[in-house]
Every structure is written in structure tokens, then in C-alpha cells.
Design a protein around this motif. Structure first.
Motif, PDB file in Angstrom:
ATOM      1  N   GLU A 231     -19.403   9.443  30.364  1.00  0.00           N
ATOM      2  CA  GLU A 231     -19.143   9.100  31.763  1.00  0.00           C
ATOM      3  C   GLU A 231     -19.928   7.862  32.184  1.00  0.00           C
ATOM      4  O   GLU A 231     -19.412   6.995  32.902  1.00  0.00           O
ATOM      5  N   ARG A 235     -18.210   4.295  33.341  1.00  0.00           N
ATOM      6  CA  ARG A 235     -18.495   3.597  34.602  1.00  0.00           C
ATOM      7  C   ARG A 235     -18.864   2.141  34.339  1.00  0.00           C
ATOM      8  O   ARG A 235     -18.429   1.237  35.057  1.00  0.00           O
ATOM      9  N   PRO A 240     -11.472   4.876  33.462  1.00  0.00           N
ATOM     10  CA  PRO A 240     -11.641   6.323  33.636  1.00  0.00           C
ATOM     11  C   PRO A 240     -12.297   6.954  32.414  1.00  0.00           C
ATOM     12  O   PRO A 240     -12.017   6.568  31.267  1.00  0.00           O
ATOM     13  N   ARG A 243      -9.941   8.263  29.740  1.00  0.00           N
ATOM     14  CA  ARG A 243      -9.337   7.223  28.910  1.00  0.00           C
ATOM     15  C   ARG A 243     -10.315   6.733  27.853  1.00  0.00           C
ATOM     16  O   ARG A 243      -9.954   6.557  26.683  1.00  0.00           O
TER      17      ARG A 243
END
Length: 258
Positions: A231, A235, A240, A243
């Protein structure tokens, strides 16, 4: 997310007391498969033995880390080849160059890395590599490797220019929770944006490199944190998380043949 941790040191003594729980927590967090790193002949055997206990969930590598290059002898080549003959052993490594600590003489590191490159080339096997403070020599050596022996630069922590030079040679880049370290990993946000999604892989390098932005801050890294690391990387990349994770998993499946 369905994740593959391409570099985890599950044979480390820190996991001796609760390994089944570590594996279970990883699976609960979406880490469906893990590749246990071999760093010496003994550790590579242990990694393969561990993979046999968790078929289709754990895999292993076989190699000699530059720290242990000084231990190389004439028997290593055939003994590593024997381990690599097992389908659960999916790459040559961890091998490469480490000029930061110099636990083995640099000329010995280069010689032993070259021998392991030769093993990978003959077997058309992937290389799981280590480079620290040895960019120029490392780059000159991987430039000579045929594409039939693909290379992933494991636990990349270097500069944008270094990453771009590896990408130009067709390498994959493995990223860890180093990017979660505000003291020394902030520059990796720029690196991430330069890595095409089809060249990225994810790893924890557990029990090392615990993400510093998890609270309470863990004293030991473990593969369940890979979802958090994914994650953070997503970012930074501006994509995403699902993805990015799907791309990294697909890359790992192709690269390691799992």
C-alpha cells in the motif's frame, strides 16, 4: 490482495519458536506464497527443507551471500546444483556484492558471484541478487548475463540513477519496507515512480527491515506486513494498491516459475 513475498528469511532463529503462526498470519494478510532465501549452502538446504513442509506455499533459493563468499570451496557448485534440481528451489541466490561491510574480500565476492552467475546461465535459472555500495562492479557483471537468466535486484535501497541503470539492463527491482523508513527510505518514493509495473516485485526481507510506520512499531519484521508495504509503494507510485499488487504477483510468478 494476493501477494508473493519474494525474499523472506524464515530459517532465521527469530522464527524458530512460532513459524506456523508466522505463516498463518501471512496467509491471513493475503501473502499466499513466500520464497525463503538461501544465503549459504547450509541455509539453502534449510530453506528447501522448510519449503517441503509447506508445498505450493513456500519455495526457496539456493546460493551464497557475498558475506559468506569466503566460505566457497570446490564442492559448492555441485551441491548448489543439486538443491536447484528440486522444483521447489526456484532461483540462484542470494548472491552478489556487498562493499558496505566487506565480510568477504572484494575479489572473492566477485569470483563467487561470477560462479553463481555461471550456474544460473547454464540452468537458465533466475538470479536473486544483492548489491550494497558496489554499484559499478555489480552493474558491469550483470551486463554480461544473458536474458535467459533473469535478474532481480533484491531489497533495492539505492538511488534513482542506480535503479534506472538496472532497469536499462532488463533487471527487476525488489522493494521492501525500507520505503517506510522516514530516516533513510524517503528517496525511494521517487525511485518507485520510475519503475514500470512490469518490473516490480515485493518482499519483506523479514525478520529484517521492519516497517517503521506500523504502530505499535514491530520489533521483528514478518511477511504479514507485505500488504502494508504494498500500500505504501502504491501510494508513492500513484496507482491503486490492488493494481500494483496484481502486477507484482504476476511478475513474480513469471520470473520464478511458480
Amino acid at each position: 490482495m494476493d501477494l508473493i513475498d519474494i525474499g523472506v528469511n524464515l530459517t532465521h532463529k527469530q522464527f524458530a519458536g512460532d513459524l506456523p503462526d508466522v505463516v498463518a498470519r501471512a496467509e491471513k494478510a493475503g501473502v499466499s506464497r513466500m520464497i525463503v532465501t538461501g544465503t549459504s549452502l547450509r541455509a539453502s538446504r534449510a530453506a528447501l527443507d522448510l519449503a517441503a513442509r509447506y508445498p505450493d506455499r513456500l519455495f526457496s533459493t539456493a546460493g551464497v551471500h557475498p558475506h559468506d563468499a569466503k566460505s566457497w570451496d570446490a564442492s559448492h557448485e555441485s551441491r548448489l546444483a543439486e538443491l536447484l534440481g528440486n522444483p521447489a528451489c526456484v532461483a540462484v541466490g542470494e548472491c552478489g556484492l556487498d562493499y558496505n561491510r566487506d565480510f568477504s574480500p572484494r575479489d572473492v565476492q566477485r569470483r563467487v558471484f561470477e560462479k553463481q552467475i555461471d550456474i544460473a546461465v547454464r540452468r537458465k535459472a533466475p538470479l536473486f541478487t544483492h548489491e550494497r555500495d558496489a554499484h559499478a562492479d555489480f552493474l558491469s557483471m550483470i551486463r554480461e548475463i544473458p536474458k535467459t537468466a533473469p535478474v532481480v535486484v533484491h531489497c533495492f535501497t539505492g538511488t534513482l540513477a542506480e535503479a534506472e541503470s538496472y532497469l536499462a539492463e532488463g533487471c527487476f527491482i525488489g522493494l521492501t519496507g525500507w520505503i517506510c523508513d522516514e530516516r533513510r527510505g524517503a528517496h525511494l518514493a521517487d525511485v518507485v515512480r520510475a519503475i514500470p509495473l512490469d518490473r516490480l516485485m515485493l518482499e519483506t526481507d523479514a525478520p529484517y527491515v521492519a516497517p517503521r510506520d506500523v504502530y505499535p512499531r514491530p520489533s521483528r519484521n514478518e511477511p504479514m506486513y507485505l500488504a502494508h508495504i504494498a500500500e505504501v509503494i502504491a501510494r508513492a507510485a500513484g496507482v491503486p494498491a490492488q493494481r500494483l499488487a496484481a502486477a507484482a504477483t504476476a511478475n513474480s510468478e513469471r520470473f520464478f516459475g511458480i
